[in-house]
Scaffold this motif. Structure first.
Motif, PDB file in Angstrom:
ATOM      1  N   PHE A  76       0.676   4.877  -6.219  1.00 54.21           N
ATOM      2  CA  PHE A  76       1.343   3.708  -6.188  1.00 54.21           C
ATOM      3  C   PHE A  76       1.950   3.450  -7.602  1.00 54.21           C
ATOM      4  O   PHE A  76       1.247   2.610  -8.358  1.00 54.21           O
ATOM      5  CB  PHE A  76       0.391   2.487  -5.853  1.00 54.21           C
ATOM      6  CG  PHE A  76      -0.466   2.830  -4.617  1.00 54.21           C
ATOM      7  CD1 PHE A  76       0.111   2.038  -3.270  1.00 54.21           C
ATOM      8  CD2 PHE A  76      -1.791   3.361  -4.496  1.00 54.21           C
ATOM      9  CE1 PHE A  76      -0.465   2.462  -2.001  1.00 54.21           C
ATOM     10  CE2 PHE A  76      -2.261   3.651  -3.259  1.00 54.21           C
ATOM     11  CZ  PHE A  76      -1.700   3.030  -2.080  1.00 54.21           C
ATOM     12  N   ASN A 123       2.470  -0.312  -9.071  1.00 59.25           N
ATOM     13  CA  ASN A 123       1.943  -1.293  -8.271  1.00 59.25           C
ATOM     14  C   ASN A 123       0.436  -1.861  -8.628  1.00 59.25           C
ATOM     15  O   ASN A 123      -0.562  -1.280  -8.724  1.00 59.25           O
ATOM     16  CB  ASN A 123       1.909  -1.014  -6.837  1.00 59.25           C
ATOM     17  CG  ASN A 123       3.235  -0.688  -6.112  1.00 59.25           C
ATOM     18  OD1 ASN A 123       4.100  -1.217  -6.789  1.00 59.25           O
ATOM     19  ND2 ASN A 123       3.362   0.107  -5.301  1.00 59.25           N
ATOM     20  N   GLU A 148      -1.196  -4.134  -6.778  1.00 60.12           N
ATOM     21  CA  GLU A 148      -1.809  -4.374  -5.404  1.00 60.12           C
ATOM     22  C   GLU A 148      -1.664  -3.099  -4.595  1.00 60.12           C
ATOM     23  O   GLU A 148      -0.649  -2.651  -4.228  1.00 60.12           O
ATOM     24  CB  GLU A 148      -1.356  -5.501  -4.641  1.00 60.12           C
ATOM     25  CG  GLU A 148      -2.014  -5.940  -3.356  1.00 60.12           C
ATOM     26  CD  GLU A 148      -1.318  -7.071  -2.761  1.00 60.12           C
ATOM     27  OE1 GLU A 148      -2.179  -8.059  -2.725  1.00 60.12           O
ATOM     28  OE2 GLU A 148      -0.244  -7.065  -2.145  1.00 60.12           O
ATOM     29  N   LEU A 149      -2.759  -2.413  -3.981  1.00 58.40           N
ATOM     30  CA  LEU A 149      -2.804  -1.225  -3.254  1.00 58.40           C
ATOM     31  C   LEU A 149      -3.064  -1.806  -1.864  1.00 58.40           C
ATOM     32  O   LEU A 149      -3.896  -2.192  -1.449  1.00 58.40           O
ATOM     33  CB  LEU A 149      -3.904  -0.497  -3.743  1.00 58.40           C
ATOM     34  CG  LEU A 149      -3.925  -0.363  -5.438  1.00 58.40           C
ATOM     35  CD1 LEU A 149      -5.174   0.766  -5.489  1.00 58.40           C
ATOM     36  CD2 LEU A 149      -2.764   0.251  -5.762  1.00 58.40           C
ATOM     37  N   SER A 150      -2.046  -1.361  -1.081  1.00 59.91           N
ATOM     38  CA  SER A 150      -1.959  -1.403   0.452  1.00 59.91           C
ATOM     39  C   SER A 150      -2.414  -0.123   0.913  1.00 59.91           C
ATOM     40  O   SER A 150      -2.053   0.794   0.915  1.00 59.91           O
ATOM     41  CB  SER A 150      -0.546  -1.623   1.073  1.00 59.91           C
ATOM     42  OG  SER A 150      -0.135  -3.010   0.478  1.00 59.91           O
ATOM     43  N   VAL A 168       5.149   2.040   2.985  1.00 59.99           N
ATOM     44  CA  VAL A 168       3.915   1.928   1.946  1.00 59.99           C
ATOM     45  C   VAL A 168       3.400   3.496   1.959  1.00 59.99           C
ATOM     46  O   VAL A 168       3.498   4.110   3.054  1.00 59.99           O
ATOM     47  CB  VAL A 168       2.851   1.033   2.398  1.00 59.99           C
ATOM     48  CG1 VAL A 168       1.631   1.194   1.562  1.00 59.99           C
ATOM     49  CG2 VAL A 168       3.420  -0.372   2.278  1.00 59.99           C
ATOM     50  N   LYS A 188      -7.070  -2.761 -10.376  1.00 62.07           N
ATOM     51  CA  LYS A 188      -6.056  -2.797  -9.295  1.00 62.07           C
ATOM     52  C   LYS A 188      -6.868  -3.703  -8.145  1.00 62.07           C
ATOM     53  O   LYS A 188      -8.056  -3.831  -7.942  1.00 62.07           O
ATOM     54  CB  LYS A 188      -5.840  -1.422  -8.542  1.00 62.07           C
ATOM     55  CG  LYS A 188      -5.430  -0.373  -9.380  1.00 62.07           C
ATOM     56  CD  LYS A 188      -3.890  -0.612  -9.803  1.00 62.07           C
ATOM     57  CE  LYS A 188      -3.451   0.101 -10.675  1.00 62.07           C
ATOM     58  NZ  LYS A 188      -1.864  -0.124 -11.277  1.00 62.07           N
TER      59      LYS A 188
END
Length: 714
Positions: A609, A612, A614-616, A666, A703
């Motif tokens: 990531f 980022n 925010e981790l999806s 993603v 995160k």
């Protein structure tokens, strides 16, 4: 008085200085010989040295294996020519000033050569001297100069191709940097050598002309000096000065002829692993049939009345005897080879041994025993191409694939963290003309077709319309694609296709496979090189870990585990520090891998990531998570306790969730508890290589996690 012994380094410097002074001293001596008068004894000494030097040069050229072994020859040619001219000037001064005193006025050497050649008849002496000069000038020197001129031209024309061949071998990993530098130096030296020989041969031709002119000038000048200045009778003047002039010219021309022959030998021979004498004897007198036929012809001439019968018959008999001896040696060698074949091959007990040893006697003599040199090493990475793809790997034909492969290895080393083995490239006529094959340790891991001169239009999923051409799939990622003509390139890009040439297709496929099989490319040698590289900056860190606390093989296994899951090992310092912290508690490579992954958590997340906060991610349903924890407890770390039905359900739902993540743009990541991560990673890796499995402990605290899908909630 006690002798003083210099230290070794001072004696080495003294030797080097003496060698560097040799050339200036020699040039000064040559100039001094032309200006200062020399006594007769010194002239004898220099004339004798000139003859000895010419013989040394000739023998050196005969025993030279290849021209570059005697690179100093052009300079030697110049120096010996100047030496002869300087001796001519010095001897001319003595002849004109002291010639009236007798035939030994210019030294014993000139007198001896003059008497030997003239033999009481001046006309014969002059004719023989002129013939020797013509032979040197017209035949030997002119031929050697022409060969050197053609050799220089061909060497210059072939230089770009040879340089490209060296670059191709270097890029393909067939040679190293040191060998490449040596071969490049030899190529440039060869061109410079023949160019220098082309120019140096002009010195010898000029020397031959100068020899005739100096001899004529000595005779005419001597007659004038003897008759006018010393009141000598004409007959006495002719006798003295002709003898001295012919002797002087002969003493100079014989070494000149020897040097010219040496020059011809150097430039006319074909380079091989043997000297000229060995080549001539081994090739000219090697066939008994040739000796028998020649003996029959010479013997037949000896039977004709009026011929020198005895000479011809003796020579014919000698040739026949030589042919018989050659045939006898060949027969003995064949018998030895036939007798030794079965014994050598049959002793091993192999099933094919009798067939290997039971060949015909003629071929058995030529075959050699098997040695360890016959065991060919398997290339770690190999690229085989069909004949239509050869221009892609031939730099002489503007092939850029070699540069791209070099860039692939450099990029791999920078991103992954170790240097991949060289890619050995070769053509394979068994492949289709436009096909290629990529091998790993001799085993095929990828294949495809690339059409040189055309472009591959790849549909990344957003292209509209269709293109005329050969429909196929991208060999690296399996995307739908079409091979199109070069004229359709701009149209395809406008329609949303990704357009690449044939070389890029092969390079991309190779790069994908190298990255995918990175763990198999990391051998013990590469691990040791990593440690050596890190040890230059932190030697104590390496010494404390390997091999005191952890063996090299265990470290290799940990690194291979990381690479097999796509984790880069650039941060070797963090890996070594994590291992040093935990090896005291466990030596299991799998447990150590999990602990190292936690230490590398920030790098792993950054790799998946980038940029980022925010981790999806996907996670397991609570019920599925409890079931897997129970299966892990009952079945062990290998997950043998998972029921086949449950395993199939996990695989199907994970695949569905992965597709949903990819549709959203993603990176598909499954977040699981630490104990389950190795189990699920090994289980899902084969079916879903794009899915990455992380544990909670590997996520940095900075995160934010956002769950976008659940696996097992259906």
């Amino acid at each position: 008085m006690q002798a003083i012994k210099l230290p070794g380094w001072m004696s080495g410097i003294s030797s080097a200085n003496s060698r560097s002074l040799a050339a200036p001293i020699l040039i000064i001596m040559l100039l001094a010989m032309m200006i200062l008068p020399l006594p007769a004894f010194i002239l004898d000494l220099f004339f004798s040295f000139n003859i000895a030097l010419s013989i040394i040069v000739l023998l050196t050229s005969l025993y030279t294996v290849k021209p570059l072994d005697f690179m100093a020859f052009p300079a030697v040619l110049l120096v010996t020519t100047m030496l002869r001219l300087a001796l001519n000037v010095a001897s001319t001064r003595v002849v004109l000033t002291e010639g009236h005193t007798g035939a030994d006025a210019a030294g014993k050497v000139i007198e001896a050569f003059g008497h030997f050649l003239i033999g009481g008849n001046y006309t014969v002496g002059i004719v023989v001297f002129v013939i020797l000069t013509i032979i040197n000038f017209v035949v030997v020197t002119k031929g050697a100069g022409r060969i050197a001129e053609v050799g220089a031209r061909f060497a210059l024309d072939a230089m770009p191709g040879k340089q490209m061949a060296i670059d191709a071998d270097l890029n393909a990993g067939l040679i190293g940097e040191a060998d490449a530098r040596k071969r490049r130096s030899e190529v440039s030296q060869e061109a410079e050598f023949y160019g220098a020989m082309d120019g140096a041969s002009k010195y010898v031709r000029g020397d031959a002309v100068a020899g005739i002119m100096v001899t004529v000038i000595n005779i005419i000048g001597g007659l004038l000096v003897g008759i006018i200045a010393h009141d000598m009778p004409f007959a006495d003047a002719v006798k003295n000065y002709t003898l001295l002039a012919i002797g002087d010219g002969l003493v100079a021309q014989i070494p000149s002829l020897i040097i010219s022959i040496a020059a011809g030998m150097i430039v006319s021979r074909v380079a091989s692993d043997s000297d000229v004498g060995t080549q001539v004897i081994g090739q000219l007198f090697a066939k008994p049939q040739v000796m028998y036929i020649t003996a029959g012809i010479i013997g037949g001439l000896g039977l004709i009345p009026g011929m020198p019968n005895l000479v011809f018959l003796l020579l014919g008999g000698g040739l026949a005897g030589a042919g018989y001896m050659l045939g006898k040696k060949a027969k003995e060698a064949a018998e030895t080879g036939t007798a030794g074949g079965p014994a050598g091959t049959g002793g091993g007990g192999a099933a094919g041994a009798p067939a290997a040893g039971g060949g015909a006697g003629g071929t058995a003599a030529e075959s050699e025993e098997a040695t360890w040199n016959d065991v060919m090493a398997v290339d770690t990475l190999g690229l085989e191409v069909g004949y239509r793809l050869i221009p892609l790997v031939d730099k002489a034909q503007s092939g850029e694939l070699l540069k791209r492969i070099k860039g692939i290895r450099k990029k791999f080393a920078q991103e992954v963290g170790f240097l991949a083995p060289p890619v050995h490239i070769r053509d394979n006529l068994e492949l289709k003309p436009s096909a290629y094959r990529i091998t790993l340790k001799g085993v095929e891991v990828g294949t495809g077709e690339a059409y040189n001169g055309q472009y591959l239009a790849i549909n990344p999923g957003m292209a509209t319309g269709t293109l005329p051409g050969l429909a196929t799939t991208d060999p690296a990622f399996g995307l739908p694609a079409t091979w199109i003509d070069a004229s359709l390139r701009d149209q395809a890009q406008g329609m949303g296709f990704t357009v690449v040439d044939a070389g890029t297709v092969v390079a991309t496929h190779l790069n994908h496979l190298i990255t995918t099989h990175a763990s198999e490319l990391l051998g013990r040698g590469e691990v040791q090189s990593l440690l050596d590289h890190l040890g230059k900056e932190s030697p104590k860190l390496i010494e404390d870990l390997v091999p005191k606390m952890l063996s090299l093989s265990a470290l290799q296994k940990v690194l291979q585990n990381l690479l097999s899951e796509g984790v880069h090992i650039r941060d070797m310092r963090s890996i070594i520090e994590a291992l040093a912290e935990h090896t005291a508690h466990t030596q299991d490579p799998n447990e150590l891998t999990a602990l190292v992954r936690i230490a590398l958590g920030r790098a792993i997340v950054q790799q998946l990531f980038p940029g980022n906060a925010e981790l999806s991610v996907m996670t397991l349903d609570n019920r599925l998570e409890r079931l897997l924890m129970q299966a892990l407890a009952t079945g062990g770390a290998d997950g043998a306790g998972i029921e086949p039905g449950l395993a199939d359900t996990i695989a199907q739902q994970a695949a569905l969730a992965t597709q949903q993540q990819e549709a959203l743009g993603v990176t598909p990541v499954l977040l699981v508890p630490g104990p389950l991560r190795p189990l699920l990673s090994r289980f899902l890796r084969r079916a879903l290589p794009q899915l990455k499995v992380l544990s909670h402990a590997e996520i940095p605290e900075t995160k934010t996690i956002r769950v976008t899908a659940l696996v097992g909630n259906q």
